[in-house]
Design an enzyme around this catalytic site. Sequence first.
Site, mmCIF file in Angstrom:
data_model
loop_
_atom_site.group_PDB
_atom_site.id
_atom_site.type_symbol
_atom_site.label_atom_id
_atom_site.label_comp_id
_atom_site.label_asym_id
_atom_site.label_seq_id
_atom_site.Cartn_x
_atom_site.Cartn_y
_atom_site.Cartn_z
ATOM 1 N N TYR A 72 0.843 -1.210 0.000
ATOM 2 C CA TYR A 72 0.000 0.000 0.000
ATOM 3 C C TYR A 72 0.872 1.252 0.000
ATOM 4 O O TYR A 72 0.587 2.214 -0.707
ATOM 5 C CB TYR A 72 -0.904 0.000 1.244
ATOM 6 C CG TYR A 72 -2.012 1.036 1.158
ATOM 7 C CD1 TYR A 72 -3.280 0.684 0.709
ATOM 8 C CD2 TYR A 72 -1.783 2.358 1.516
ATOM 9 C CE1 TYR A 72 -4.291 1.620 0.614
ATOM 10 C CE2 TYR A 72 -2.783 3.312 1.427
ATOM 11 C CZ TYR A 72 -4.036 2.945 0.978
ATOM 12 O OH TYR A 72 -5.032 3.880 0.884
ATOM 13 N N PHE A 124 -7.593 19.755 -24.648
ATOM 14 C CA PHE A 124 -8.296 18.498 -24.908
ATOM 15 C C PHE A 124 -9.646 18.544 -24.187
ATOM 16 O O PHE A 124 -9.813 19.276 -23.218
ATOM 17 C CB PHE A 124 -7.459 17.293 -24.462
ATOM 18 C CG PHE A 124 -8.119 16.003 -24.869
ATOM 19 C CD1 PHE A 124 -8.270 15.691 -26.207
ATOM 20 C CD2 PHE A 124 -8.644 15.142 -23.926
ATOM 21 C CE1 PHE A 124 -8.924 14.526 -26.594
ATOM 22 C CE2 PHE A 124 -9.301 13.978 -24.303
ATOM 23 C CZ PHE A 124 -9.438 13.669 -25.639
ATOM 24 N N ASP A 125 -10.604 17.736 -24.639
ATOM 25 C CA ASP A 125 -11.970 17.879 -24.098
ATOM 26 C C ASP A 125 -12.097 17.556 -22.611
ATOM 27 O O ASP A 125 -12.870 18.207 -21.912
ATOM 28 C CB ASP A 125 -12.992 17.102 -24.938
ATOM 29 C CG ASP A 125 -12.734 15.613 -24.938
ATOM 30 O OD1 ASP A 125 -11.567 15.225 -24.926
ATOM 31 O OD2 ASP A 125 -13.704 14.846 -24.964
ATOM 32 N N ASP A 215 0.215 19.436 -20.816
ATOM 33 C CA ASP A 215 -0.601 18.226 -20.916
ATOM 34 C C ASP A 215 0.216 17.311 -21.832
ATOM 35 O O ASP A 215 0.312 17.534 -23.038
ATOM 36 C CB ASP A 215 -1.963 18.583 -21.515
ATOM 37 C CG ASP A 215 -2.832 17.353 -21.740
ATOM 38 O OD1 ASP A 215 -2.311 16.219 -21.636
ATOM 39 O OD2 ASP A 215 -4.013 17.522 -22.044
ATOM 40 N N ALA A 217 0.392 13.931 -22.697
ATOM 41 C CA ALA A 217 0.009 12.589 -23.146
ATOM 42 C C ALA A 217 0.899 12.067 -24.279
ATOM 43 O O ALA A 217 1.266 10.902 -24.298
ATOM 44 C CB ALA A 217 -1.454 12.587 -23.578
ATOM 45 N N LYS A 258 -1.078 6.813 -23.464
ATOM 46 C CA LYS A 258 -0.566 7.135 -24.799
ATOM 47 C C LYS A 258 0.941 6.854 -24.816
ATOM 48 O O LYS A 258 1.350 5.727 -25.014
ATOM 49 C CB LYS A 258 -0.859 8.605 -25.150
ATOM 50 C CG LYS A 258 -2.315 8.877 -25.501
ATOM 51 C CD LYS A 258 -3.150 9.122 -24.292
ATOM 52 C CE LYS A 258 -4.522 9.639 -24.606
ATOM 53 N NZ LYS A 258 -5.360 9.673 -23.392
ATOM 54 N N HIS A 450 -20.341 13.422 -26.008
ATOM 55 C CA HIS A 450 -20.003 12.521 -27.116
ATOM 56 C C HIS A 450 -19.920 11.060 -26.698
ATOM 57 O O HIS A 450 -20.124 10.174 -27.510
ATOM 58 C CB HIS A 450 -18.698 12.954 -27.786
ATOM 59 C CG HIS A 450 -17.526 12.989 -26.872
ATOM 60 N ND1 HIS A 450 -17.375 13.977 -25.925
ATOM 61 C CD2 HIS A 450 -16.481 12.159 -26.731
ATOM 62 C CE1 HIS A 450 -16.265 13.736 -25.255
ATOM 63 N NE2 HIS A 450 -15.706 12.647 -25.721
HETATM 64 C C1 P71 Z 1 -7.886 10.206 -27.013
HETATM 65 C C2 P71 Z 1 -7.997 10.323 -25.556
HETATM 66 C C3 P71 Z 1 -8.912 9.413 -24.836
HETATM 67 C C4 P71 Z 1 -10.307 9.736 -25.181
HETATM 68 C C5 P71 Z 1 -10.934 10.733 -24.477
HETATM 69 C C6 P71 Z 1 -12.194 11.120 -24.847
HETATM 70 C C7 P71 Z 1 -12.808 10.500 -25.906
HETATM 71 C C8 P71 Z 1 -12.194 9.479 -26.579
HETATM 72 C C9 P71 Z 1 -10.938 9.099 -26.210
HETATM 73 C C10 P71 Z 1 -7.187 11.638 -23.764
HETATM 74 C C11 P71 Z 1 -6.423 12.742 -23.354
HETATM 75 C C12 P71 Z 1 -5.628 13.503 -24.281
HETATM 76 C C13 P71 Z 1 -4.942 14.607 -23.850
HETATM 77 C C14 P71 Z 1 -4.122 15.412 -24.785
HETATM 78 C C15 P71 Z 1 -5.755 14.275 -21.638
HETATM 79 C C16 P71 Z 1 -6.446 13.152 -22.001
HETATM 80 C C17 P71 Z 1 -7.214 12.402 -20.975
HETATM 81 N N1 P71 Z 1 -7.283 11.304 -25.019
HETATM 82 N N2 P71 Z 1 -5.023 14.983 -22.554
HETATM 83 O O1 P71 Z 1 -7.263 11.088 -27.629
HETATM 84 O O2 P71 Z 1 -5.543 13.159 -25.571
HETATM 85 O O3 P71 Z 1 -6.529 11.256 -20.626
HETATM 86 O O4 P71 Z 1 -8.074 9.397 -21.280
HETATM 87 O O5 P71 Z 1 -6.150 9.034 -19.720
HETATM 88 O O6 P71 Z 1 -8.130 10.297 -18.979
HETATM 89 O O7 P71 Z 1 -8.378 9.243 -27.575
HETATM 90 P P1 P71 Z 1 -7.279 9.926 -20.128
#
Ligand code: P71
Length: 458
Positions: A72, A124-125, A215, A217, A258, A450
């Site tokens: 832990y 990002f969204d 950010d 990723a 990623k 979405h």
């Molecule tokens: C991507 C995703 C994952 C995703 C998210 C929403 C709809 C479909 C697929 C996630 C990102 C990203 C950036 C630049 C933060 C996140 C969130 N991307 N910043 O592109 O691209 O990370 O998914 O690990 O929570 O398909 P998380």
Amino acid sequence: MKLPFAEEYRIKMVEPIRKSTKEERLKWIKEAKYNLFNLKSEHVYIDLLTDSGTGAMSDKQWAEMMLGDESYAGSSSYYKMKKAINEITGFEYFLPTHQGRAAENVLFSATVKEGDIVPGNSHFDTTKGHIEIRKAHAIDCTIDEAFNTSIKHDFKGNVDLEKLEKVLKTNDISKIPFIIVTVTCNTAGGQPVSMKNLKEVKELADKYGVKVIFDSARFAENAYFIKMREEGYADKTIREIVREMFSYADGMTMSSKKDAIVNIGGFIATRHKKMFDEAAVFNILYEGYLTYGGLAGRDMNALAQGLYEATEFSYLENRIGQVAYLGKKLVEYGVPVQQPFGGHAIFVDALKFLPNVKREEFPAQTLAVEVYTEAGVRGVEIGAILADRDPVTHENRYPELELLRLALPRRTYTYNHIDYIAAALKNVYDRREEITKGLKITHEAPVLRHFTVELDRV
Ligand code: P71
């Protein structure tokens, strides 16, 4: 004869995937309410929904899974991850989180308040969602070139420094907790940010006393583009470039799904003890104790190993080369795609592809449905559905671009798969004139609609 490019890995485990018929797919997509997130993965032949958490781990990563320390507190896996993050980014402090948006939630809980302003390149969204849910505002300061698919620009993820300075100058600086720069910029089409731009953003931020968060990723993919395109970096290693990139940030959020090539994981890292201490409180509340943060020890081990692998040049050359191969094929077929190609995905310009579908009828989503029914290939809409409604006026937001994103999982598909994907797009493109009707929303959630939106054919 010059030897052609080839992967520096071979395959030791395979996962069967199944083709289906067009009749089956028409039925499945209708049952899914024309939302590709609702499809069962077994009903998808080639899944390009996302490159997030869908990559193939290496033998070393799997070996690391076996070595995970599930204590832990104070596990060796935590220290392994800490060492990898420190060696690769230079940041001293870090907090593990279960994925990228969790890192955003934790960091923003400590830093973003109602009425705040968070400028950056295109957010990002989930980032935007975590800002807006706190009644703060995300301001997009990306360069204008990013939104014109016919303009070639090496660094379409760049921040427009004039736009940024205007935001810094005209607002109460105490309301700007940080600037966030997404590397590579997913929303702008997986486009990189130049080192020069990162440096200039930092200089501007320092002038106004504002912090900079990356950010991160796809930070390694960003470094690859800097090496290939920016003057002065051709002879530097990816690791050297990455270290310099992060030297221009105060901290970072990371979706490790990623560029750390794991199926789950994320983290926050920073050079400031104060930022770490403030975020740590929320990490314990939302994620877990400081030395695991919602991850198993084995996940942290695989993540640490993945960070090293993703920052090797030969890996990135293969990864980004495969994406470019798809892009080139599509260009050859006349399909309108964003150029230069992104690092993790090819973005098809749906407004040019389907000029007969009205914007109110979601051309990119319509295209995603067509490509799925054509060949069982699942992409994702990056357009008006993703852009959501304005939080104040509740009107639909129409972004400058309507894109179908074809995101390639890392080390997962072969070049034959890529040829198949390209042929699927070509077939739809050849009958584009017949596609005149789009989709209408029948149900939607108040935020991040979405994922769960339900649609019907117009
Ligand atoms: C991507 C995703 C994952 C995703 C998210 C929403 C709809 C479909 C697929 C996630 C990102 C990203 C950036 C630049 C933060 C996140 C969130 N991307 N910043 O592109 O691209 O990370 O998914 O690990 O929570 O398909 P998380």
